[in-house]
Design an enzyme around this catalytic site. Structure first.
Site, short mmCIF file in Angstrom:
data_model
loop_
_atom_site.label_atom_id
_atom_site.label_comp_id
_atom_site.label_asym_id
_atom_site.label_seq_id
_atom_site.Cartn_x
_atom_site.Cartn_y
_atom_site.Cartn_z
CB SER A 12 -0.63 -0.02 1.16
OG SER A 12 -2.21 0.68 0.96
CD GLU A 13 -0.49 5.09 -3.58
OE1 GLU A 13 -1.25 6.60 -3.71
OE2 GLU A 13 -1.29 4.74 -4.09
CG ASN A 14 -1.14 3.74 3.23
OD1 ASN A 14 -1.29 3.14 2.82
ND2 ASN A 14 -1.71 3.66 4.85
N GLY A 15 2.42 2.83 2.56
CA GLY A 15 3.48 2.42 4.14
C GLY A 15 3.55 0.35 4.08
CB SER A 19 6.15 3.68 0.38
OG SER A 19 5.13 2.63 -0.22
#
Length: 213
Positions: free
Chosen positions: A47-50, A89
């Site tokens: 997930s791009e938020n980490g 990320s």
């Protein structure tokens, strides 16, 4: 007209994700894919938020408000999963470390152009987010979307009329009517909803299709 349900679409995408793949699931419909991955198949969801090692949605009442995906939906973290800085990320996305990303779309063109961040509406807030990084950085791009808009317009077109997210980046399209491959010859029909004829599918598609072989 028979259509695949959203769960059937998600299960069909999950079927094409191989063992050991690193995969990003985009905001919206693609997040359902996490709930349909086989339990005996090891897939690393990003997930791009980490988050790396994201699991399916938690059971009702088991949500952790500090554990969310990029769409702010509650998720789980599998054993061995990890948190990372937002910058790290995005480095995974931009550095070609993701095997597959699954994105929603407003339009996909017959050559694989993707438009999924803005319809050009004057009152819309422009925010491409990480979609551009994913579309270009992932080794394969799958799009999961309805075949038509709510007003009956095809979301599969010859040329996108909305601002592009990425050019010639889409490999496969999963809709509620069919699975299509983007090839050098055009859009090839891989599967169709039960009972749907090629002629019916072509009639609701805004770009030429190559028949199922």
């Amino acid at each position: 007209m028979n259509k695949f349900t959203r769960d059937q679409m998600a299960a069909r995408v999950a079927q094409d994700i191989p063992e050991g793949a690193y995969v990003n699931l985009g905001i919206g419909l693609p997040t359902k894919v996490a709930d349909h991955l086989p339990a005996d198949r090891e897939v690393f969801l990003h997930s791009e938020n980490g988050l790396l090692g994201m699991g399916p949605a938690p059971a009702t009442g088991q949500e952790d408000e500090d554990l969310i995906n990029a769409g702010k939906q509650p998720v789980t973290l599998l054993t061995g999963g990890a948190y990372c800085h937002h910058g790290d990320s995005f480095a995974m996305m931009r550095g070609g470390h993701l095997d597959i990303c699954v994105l929603g779309a407003f339009q996909v063109a017959s050559n694989g152009d993707l438009a999924n961040w803005h319809t050009g509406a004057p009152d819309a807030i422009p925010a491409v987010g990480g979609a551009m990084d994913l579309a270009i950085g992932a080794k394969q791009v799958f799009v999961m979307m309805d075949h038509q808009t709510k007003t009956g317009e095809s979301k599969i077109v010859t040329h996108c009329s909305y601002p592009l997210t990425g050019m010639a980046c889409v490999n496969r399209i999963y809709t509620d009517l069919a699975v299509l491959d983007v090839t050098l010859q055009g859009l090839a029909v891989r599967e169709m909803a039960p009972g749907l004829s090629f002629e019916e599918l072509q009639a609701v598609t805004g770009a030429p299709l190559l028949p199922l072989k």
